[in-house]
Design an enzyme around this catalytic site. Structure first.
Site, PDB file in Angstrom:
ATOM      1  N   GLY A  12       0.779  -1.240   0.000  1.00  0.00           N
ATOM      2  CA  GLY A  12       0.000   0.000   0.000  1.00  0.00           C
ATOM      3  C   GLY A  12       0.809   1.289   0.000  1.00  0.00           C
ATOM      4  O   GLY A  12       1.668   1.509  -0.863  1.00  0.00           O
ATOM      5  N   ILE A  13       0.517   2.140   0.980  1.00  0.00           N
ATOM      6  CA  ILE A  13       1.096   3.488   1.032  1.00  0.00           C
ATOM      7  C   ILE A  13       2.611   3.423   1.280  1.00  0.00           C
ATOM      8  O   ILE A  13       3.387   4.148   0.658  1.00  0.00           O
ATOM      9  CB  ILE A  13       0.372   4.316   2.121  1.00  0.00           C
ATOM     10  CG1 ILE A  13      -1.070   4.591   1.662  1.00  0.00           C
ATOM     11  CG2 ILE A  13       1.117   5.603   2.435  1.00  0.00           C
ATOM     12  CD1 ILE A  13      -1.994   5.167   2.732  1.00  0.00           C
ATOM     13  N   ASP A  56       8.955  -6.418  13.285  1.00  0.00           N
ATOM     14  CA  ASP A  56       7.711  -5.939  13.891  1.00  0.00           C
ATOM     15  C   ASP A  56       8.014  -4.590  14.552  1.00  0.00           C
ATOM     16  O   ASP A  56       8.879  -4.521  15.435  1.00  0.00           O
ATOM     17  CB  ASP A  56       7.241  -6.969  14.933  1.00  0.00           C
ATOM     18  CG  ASP A  56       5.883  -6.612  15.531  1.00  0.00           C
ATOM     19  OD1 ASP A  56       5.549  -5.415  15.604  1.00  0.00           O
ATOM     20  OD2 ASP A  56       5.167  -7.546  15.932  1.00  0.00           O
ATOM     21  N   TYR A 144      -8.637   3.007  16.418  1.00  0.00           N
ATOM     22  CA  TYR A 144      -7.916   3.559  15.261  1.00  0.00           C
ATOM     23  C   TYR A 144      -7.922   5.090  15.309  1.00  0.00           C
ATOM     24  O   TYR A 144      -6.893   5.738  15.119  1.00  0.00           O
ATOM     25  CB  TYR A 144      -8.574   3.045  13.979  1.00  0.00           C
ATOM     26  CG  TYR A 144      -7.834   3.371  12.699  1.00  0.00           C
ATOM     27  CD1 TYR A 144      -6.690   2.655  12.329  1.00  0.00           C
ATOM     28  CD2 TYR A 144      -8.275   4.381  11.856  1.00  0.00           C
ATOM     29  CE1 TYR A 144      -6.025   2.950  11.146  1.00  0.00           C
ATOM     30  CE2 TYR A 144      -7.618   4.676  10.681  1.00  0.00           C
ATOM     31  CZ  TYR A 144      -6.496   3.952  10.324  1.00  0.00           C
ATOM     32  OH  TYR A 144      -5.836   4.241   9.148  1.00  0.00           O
TER      33      TYR A 144
HETATM   34  N1  LIG Z   1      -5.722   2.916   3.159  1.00  0.00           N
HETATM   35  C1  LIG Z   1      -6.355   3.930   3.701  1.00  0.00           C
HETATM   36  O1  LIG Z   1      -7.488   4.262   3.316  1.00  0.00           O
HETATM   37  C2  LIG Z   1      -5.688   4.718   4.799  1.00  0.00           C
HETATM   38  C3  LIG Z   1      -6.294   5.904   5.218  1.00  0.00           C
HETATM   39  C4  LIG Z   1      -5.696   6.652   6.221  1.00  0.00           C
HETATM   40  C5  LIG Z   1      -4.518   6.208   6.793  1.00  0.00           C
HETATM   41  N2  LIG Z   1      -3.945   5.046   6.386  1.00  0.00           N
HETATM   42  C6  LIG Z   1      -2.703   4.644   7.032  1.00  0.00           C
HETATM   43  O2  LIG Z   1      -1.728   4.394   6.053  1.00  0.00           O
HETATM   44  C7  LIG Z   1      -0.725   3.539   6.616  1.00  0.00           C
HETATM   45  C8  LIG Z   1      -0.397   2.454   5.610  1.00  0.00           C
HETATM   46  O3  LIG Z   1      -1.502   1.583   5.495  1.00  0.00           O
HETATM   47  P1  LIG Z   1      -2.026   1.064   4.078  1.00  0.00           P
HETATM   48  O4  LIG Z   1      -3.317   1.704   3.848  1.00  0.00           O
HETATM   49  O5  LIG Z   1      -0.968   1.176   3.066  1.00  0.00           O
HETATM   50  O6  LIG Z   1      -2.358  -0.456   4.455  1.00  0.00           O
HETATM   51  P2  LIG Z   1      -1.606  -1.819   4.079  1.00  0.00           P
HETATM   52  O7  LIG Z   1      -2.284  -2.854   4.897  1.00  0.00           O
HETATM   53  O8  LIG Z   1      -1.582  -1.986   2.610  1.00  0.00           O
HETATM   54  O9  LIG Z   1      -0.121  -1.592   4.601  1.00  0.00           O
HETATM   55  C9  LIG Z   1       0.203  -1.632   5.972  1.00  0.00           C
HETATM   56  C10 LIG Z   1       1.512  -2.375   6.135  1.00  0.00           C
HETATM   57  O10 LIG Z   1       1.887  -2.318   7.513  1.00  0.00           O
HETATM   58  C11 LIG Z   1       2.456  -3.571   7.847  1.00  0.00           C
HETATM   59  N3  LIG Z   1       2.388  -3.804   9.290  1.00  0.00           N
HETATM   60  C12 LIG Z   1       1.286  -4.023  10.045  1.00  0.00           C
HETATM   61  N4  LIG Z   1       1.641  -4.246  11.322  1.00  0.00           N
HETATM   62  C13 LIG Z   1       2.996  -4.163  11.377  1.00  0.00           C
HETATM   63  C14 LIG Z   1       3.942  -4.306  12.411  1.00  0.00           C
HETATM   64  N5  LIG Z   1       3.569  -4.597  13.670  1.00  0.00           N
HETATM   65  N6  LIG Z   1       5.248  -4.145  12.118  1.00  0.00           N
HETATM   66  C15 LIG Z   1       5.646  -3.864  10.848  1.00  0.00           C
HETATM   67  N7  LIG Z   1       4.793  -3.738   9.822  1.00  0.00           N
HETATM   68  C16 LIG Z   1       3.488  -3.879  10.088  1.00  0.00           C
HETATM   69  C17 LIG Z   1       1.611  -4.588   7.079  1.00  0.00           C
HETATM   70  O11 LIG Z   1       2.289  -5.834   6.956  1.00  0.00           O
HETATM   71  C18 LIG Z   1       1.393  -3.879   5.759  1.00  0.00           C
HETATM   72  O12 LIG Z   1       2.390  -4.213   4.813  1.00  0.00           O
HETATM   73  C19 LIG Z   1      -1.296   3.038   7.935  1.00  0.00           C
HETATM   74  O13 LIG Z   1      -0.724   3.778   8.989  1.00  0.00           O
HETATM   75  C20 LIG Z   1      -2.765   3.356   7.816  1.00  0.00           C
HETATM   76  O14 LIG Z   1      -3.371   3.520   9.069  1.00  0.00           O
HETATM   77  C21 LIG Z   1      -4.505   4.290   5.394  1.00  0.00           C
END
Ligand SMILES: NC(=O)c1ccc[n+]([C@@H]2O[C@H](COP(=O)([O-])OP(=O)(O)OC[C@H]3O[C@@H](n4cnc5c(N)ncnc54)[C@H](O)[C@@H]3O)[C@@H](O)[C@H]2O)c1
Length: 257
Positions: A12-13, A56, A144
């Protein structure tokens, strides 16, 4: 070669940030609990340099060990690793609450406490924390929302604390973005359509929309910017409180003159 440390880089991001920052010439250190082999491969295919660490972010000793093995002095840190539990307060168990706070807030703290000394020793740098519009608004999922509100407050707090070390710190608050975090909910057509309808720009975000904001805050163009938050949400929180009521109000007043 300077290094950009990115957590949650496997998906993702975080993954989009890795690709953007690698394209600026940084060696990207990819941290993810599941490793980040796909991201490393994608960076290398584009001619970038990457090192991958399965770690982690809630494990302080493991993060310290990674930071001691970075491929270069850290000049950028992107805190992006995150999890979500979609439950209201009274539905949440203490374990679920602790897990969300542990990854999304304490995990950011653990990266900060380990990376900042090395960044300061390297002459300073820039930190970007991925927060969320959930930290600005009522989103319904209490743990969250609380964690993301904490990220926003911590970012503001650290601006003055880190400035003497030549370190800027800012956050980006994404709206709804296609990623692993919400793949399940957005695959539901009703939810997807309702979500899109709530976004003034009428599209759900892509990870690269957020990575572009991160690249700006991490880079020299934001050299005078610290302690602030950049909302990248297609306008969602500009209108969320009114929704259709805004249109109704406008036509009422137009009718009444
Ligand atoms: N997708 C959305 O709509 C959205 C909106 C607002 C904020 N966010 C934030 O963006 C950030 C990235 O999330 P995303 O949307 O790309 O989701 P995603 O699930 O695609 O990516 C999150 C990544 O974090 C990793 N992760 C989770 N727990 C972990 C840990 N304990 N140690 C190391 N890595 C860990 C996962 O393995 C995953 O690869 C997050 O902080 C999320 O809260 C996302």
């Amino acid at each position: 070669m300077d290094c950009a440390v990115i957590t949650g880089a496997g998906s993702g991001i975080g993954r989009a940030c890795a690709l953007r920052l690698a394209a600026t010439g940084a060696t990207v250190a990819l941290l993810d609990v599941n490793g980040a082999a796909g991201t490393r491969q994608a960076v290398e295919e584009k001619g970038g340099k990457a090192a991958e660490f399965a770690v982690d972010v809630t494990d302080d000793d493991a993060v310290a060990s990674v930071v001691s093995r970075l491929p270069g002095p850290p000049r950028v840190l992107v805190n992006a690793a995150g999890v979500i539990v979609r439950k209201k307060l009274l539905e949440s168990t203490v374990e679920e609450w602790r897990r969300v706070l542990d990854v999304n807030l304490t995990g950011y703290f653990i990266l900060l406490r380990n990376v900042i000394p090395a960044m300061a020793a390297a002459g300073g740098g820039s930190i970007v924390q991925i927060a969320s519009i959930a930290g600005h608004t009522g989103y319904g999922f209490s743990s969250y929302t609380a964690a993301k509100g904490g990220v926003l407050a911590l970012t503001r707090q650290l601006a003055a604390e880190l400035a003497p070390q030549g370190i800027r710190i800012n956050s980006v608050s994404p709206g709804v973005v296609h990623s692993g975090l919400n793949r399940d909910t957005l695959s539901n057509e009703t939810i997807r359509a309702a979500t899109q309808d709530a976004i003034p720009l009428r599209r759900i975000g892509e990870p690269d929309d957020i990575a572009r904001a991160v690249e700006f805050l991490a880079g020299p163009g934001a050299g005078f910017v610290t302690g602030t938050d950049l909302v990248a949400d297609g306008g969602m929180i500009s209108t969320i409180h009114w929704g259709n009521a805004g249109d109704e109000l406008h036509s009422f007043h137009t009718r009444e003159g």
